[in-house]
Design a protein around this motif. Structure first.
Motif, short mmCIF file in Angstrom:
data_model
loop_
_atom_site.label_atom_id
_atom_site.label_comp_id
_atom_site.label_asym_id
_atom_site.label_seq_id
_atom_site.Cartn_x
_atom_site.Cartn_y
_atom_site.Cartn_z
N GLN A 1 9.72 -18.52 4.42
CA GLN A 1 8.37 -18.01 4.64
C GLN A 1 8.24 -16.59 4.10
N PHE A 2 9.22 -15.73 4.42
CA PHE A 2 9.13 -14.35 3.95
C PHE A 2 9.25 -14.28 2.43
N ALA A 3 10.15 -15.07 1.88
CA ALA A 3 10.38 -15.00 0.44
C ALA A 3 9.13 -15.35 -0.35
N ALA A 4 8.30 -16.23 0.20
CA ALA A 4 7.12 -16.67 -0.53
C ALA A 4 5.99 -15.66 -0.47
N GLY A 5 5.99 -14.78 0.53
CA GLY A 5 4.85 -13.88 0.70
C GLY A 5 5.23 -12.44 0.86
N GLY A 6 6.36 -12.05 0.29
CA GLY A 6 6.84 -10.70 0.50
C GLY A 6 6.03 -9.65 -0.23
N SER A 7 6.40 -8.42 0.00
CA SER A 7 5.69 -7.30 -0.59
C SER A 7 5.91 -7.20 -2.07
N SER A 8 4.92 -6.65 -2.76
CA SER A 8 5.06 -6.39 -4.18
C SER A 8 5.47 -4.95 -4.43
N GLY A 9 5.99 -4.29 -3.41
CA GLY A 9 6.41 -2.91 -3.52
C GLY A 9 7.74 -2.80 -4.23
N PRO A 10 8.37 -1.62 -4.17
CA PRO A 10 9.62 -1.40 -4.87
C PRO A 10 10.73 -2.26 -4.33
N LEU B 1 0.82 -1.21 0.00
CA LEU B 1 0.00 0.00 0.00
C LEU B 1 0.86 1.26 0.00
N HIS B 2 1.86 1.29 0.86
CA HIS B 2 2.71 2.48 0.98
C HIS B 2 3.50 2.71 -0.31
N SER B 3 3.92 1.64 -0.98
CA SER B 3 4.64 1.81 -2.25
C SER B 3 3.72 2.38 -3.32
N ALA B 4 2.41 2.18 -3.16
CA ALA B 4 1.43 2.75 -4.09
C ALA B 4 1.00 4.15 -3.68
N GLY B 5 1.59 4.69 -2.62
CA GLY B 5 1.27 6.04 -2.19
C GLY B 5 0.00 6.14 -1.35
N ILE B 6 -0.41 5.03 -0.71
CA ILE B 6 -1.65 4.99 0.07
C ILE B 6 -1.34 4.66 1.52
N ALA B 7 -1.90 5.41 2.45
CA ALA B 7 -1.85 5.09 3.88
C ALA B 7 -3.21 4.53 4.28
N HIS B 8 -3.22 3.43 5.01
CA HIS B 8 -4.48 2.78 5.39
C HIS B 8 -5.27 3.61 6.40
N CYS B 9 -4.58 4.12 7.42
CA CYS B 9 -5.15 5.04 8.42
C CYS B 9 -6.10 4.40 9.43
N ASP B 10 -6.30 3.09 9.38
CA ASP B 10 -7.14 2.44 10.39
C ASP B 10 -6.72 0.99 10.58
N VAL B 11 -5.41 0.79 10.77
CA VAL B 11 -4.89 -0.56 11.00
C VAL B 11 -5.27 -1.00 12.41
N LYS B 12 -5.96 -2.12 12.53
CA LYS B 12 -6.35 -2.70 13.82
C LYS B 12 -6.83 -4.12 13.56
#
Length: 374
Positions: free
Chosen positions: A273-282, A127-138
């Motif tokens: 585990q991380f390698a299989a599900g990492g971020s699609s960001g930059p 999300l952050h790499s796309a320029g979006i902040a969620h603003c309600d993480v819980k």
């Protein structure tokens, strides 16, 4: 074109501006064998109150990530009594949300917390790499496909989300998860999501909200904004967990680590585990290959960093002086077992009601739905 329609079933969630229903779509042809059904979540609100829902649709329609609930399309419908509704169809995640999991199980063990946190971070980094902040993480906005592991986590509800460079917008979110700068009404961006993630990790580890003794939202915001306090760290957790929380729960937003940096922290970074599900960001620097690669973040000659105002924890010193055997033990114990998702909500066939049959539904090659109002 075959006749199309969808059915709206029981409500499965209620927000401040919209209700979420379980729904199904049917496409019938001349033979029973040609009939298909797909279950999805339908988020609905009156058109006059749908600004945030339309913004959520606009954001989701441009995003695609395994740790983010997918948008399947939107439509406007006329309901009985002349009321006009905006409906957003979304991927249905049957395992409930993280908050429900905590209520059922109490405090989660650390391997499960590591897995859930890794999945949330992967979605936030995207999300952050796309320029979006969620603003309600819980916890209520983290949906689960099962128990443990980053592949089971999906971030939902972008109703409060904002474009980071979108100009001045009203502060939004849940008070107990707001960082100091948001509680003061100064700014709200990606760093606010990291503070909220830290609060969510505390909740997973303790089974309680990050500010357990504060019940009044106004009092909570005043304390967060002006007291200088941070949420109390859980006792009896690993040094890695303490250090991770210390990177999230810093009162100055520019001092918090980014989601991409936190994904390389040994608290969540397990090889395989991380390698299989990492971020699609930059792209970022390569992740360390083991827990022994702590020097990837902190050079050997550097002194251990001491954060003012962070709660003391007996494990903090152990983190910088662990033996090689202990670090290897942590690395090999980072796996999270999976278990089948629980039944979400039982319902009788008679509880379903037809809402709209004059709606065209197109099922694409990727099994996504596009709603077109006639």
């Amino acid at each position: 074109m075959a006749a199309s329609g969808w059915l709206r079933g029981p409500a499965i969630g209620q927000g401040s501006t919209a209700t979420v229903y379980l729904a199904t779509t049917t496409t019938s042809s001349s033979s029973a064998a040609g009939r298909t059904q797909q279950t999805f979540a339908l988020k609905s609100t009156e058109l006059s109150r749908s600004t945030s829902l339309q913004r959520e649709h606009a954001m989701l329609s441009s995003l695609s990530n395994p740790h983010l609930v997918a948008s399947l399309g939107a439509t406007i419908t006329s309901e009985p009594g002349g009321r006009i509704f905006f409906n957003l169809a979304m991927e249905y995640v049957p395992g409930g949300d993280l908050s429900e999991e905590i209520k059922r199980s109490g405090p989660l063990d650390e391997p499960a917390v590591r897995g859930y946190t890794r999945g949330i971070l992967s979605g936030l980094a995207y999300l952050h790499s796309a320029g979006i902040a969620h603003c309600d993480v819980k916890g209520e906005n983290i949906l689960l496909l099962g128990s443990g592991g980053d592949a089971t986590v999906k971030i939902a509800d972008l109703g409060c989300a904002r474009w980071v460079d979108g100009g001045d917008e009203a502060i939004s979110g849940t008070p107990l998860y707001m960082p100091p700068e948001v509680a003061r009404g100064e700014q709200q961006g990606a760093a606010a999501d990291i503070w909220a993630l830290g609060c969510t990790v505390v909740e997973m580890m303790t089974g309680k909200r990050a500010w357990p003794n504060v019940t009044d939202p106004v009092a909570a915001m005043h304390r967060i904004a002006f007291s200088g306090d941070v949420p109390e760290f859980p006792p009896n957790v690993s040094g890695e967990a303490v250090d991770f929380l210390g990177r999230c729960l810093r009162r100055e937003p520019e001092e918090r680590w980014s989601a991409e940096e936190l994904l390389r922290h040994p608290f969540v970074n397990c090889e395989g585990q991380f390698a299989a599900g990492g971020s699609s960001g930059p792209e970022t620097k390569a992740s360390p290959r083991s827990a022994l690669d702590w020097g990837f973040w902190v050079a050997e000659e550097e002194e251990p960093e001491v954060e003012e105002g962070l709660p003391a924890n007996p494990h903090a010193e152990d983190f910088s002086s662990d033996s090689m055997a202990e670090r290897l033990r942590r690395l090999t114990s980072c796996g999270v077992p999976l278990s089948p998702a629980p039944d979400f909500l039982p319902w009788e066939e008679s509880s379903w009601m037809t809402v709209r049959s004059a709606v065209e539904v197109v099922v694409g090659a990727a099994s996504s739905l596009l709603f077109r109002h006639r």
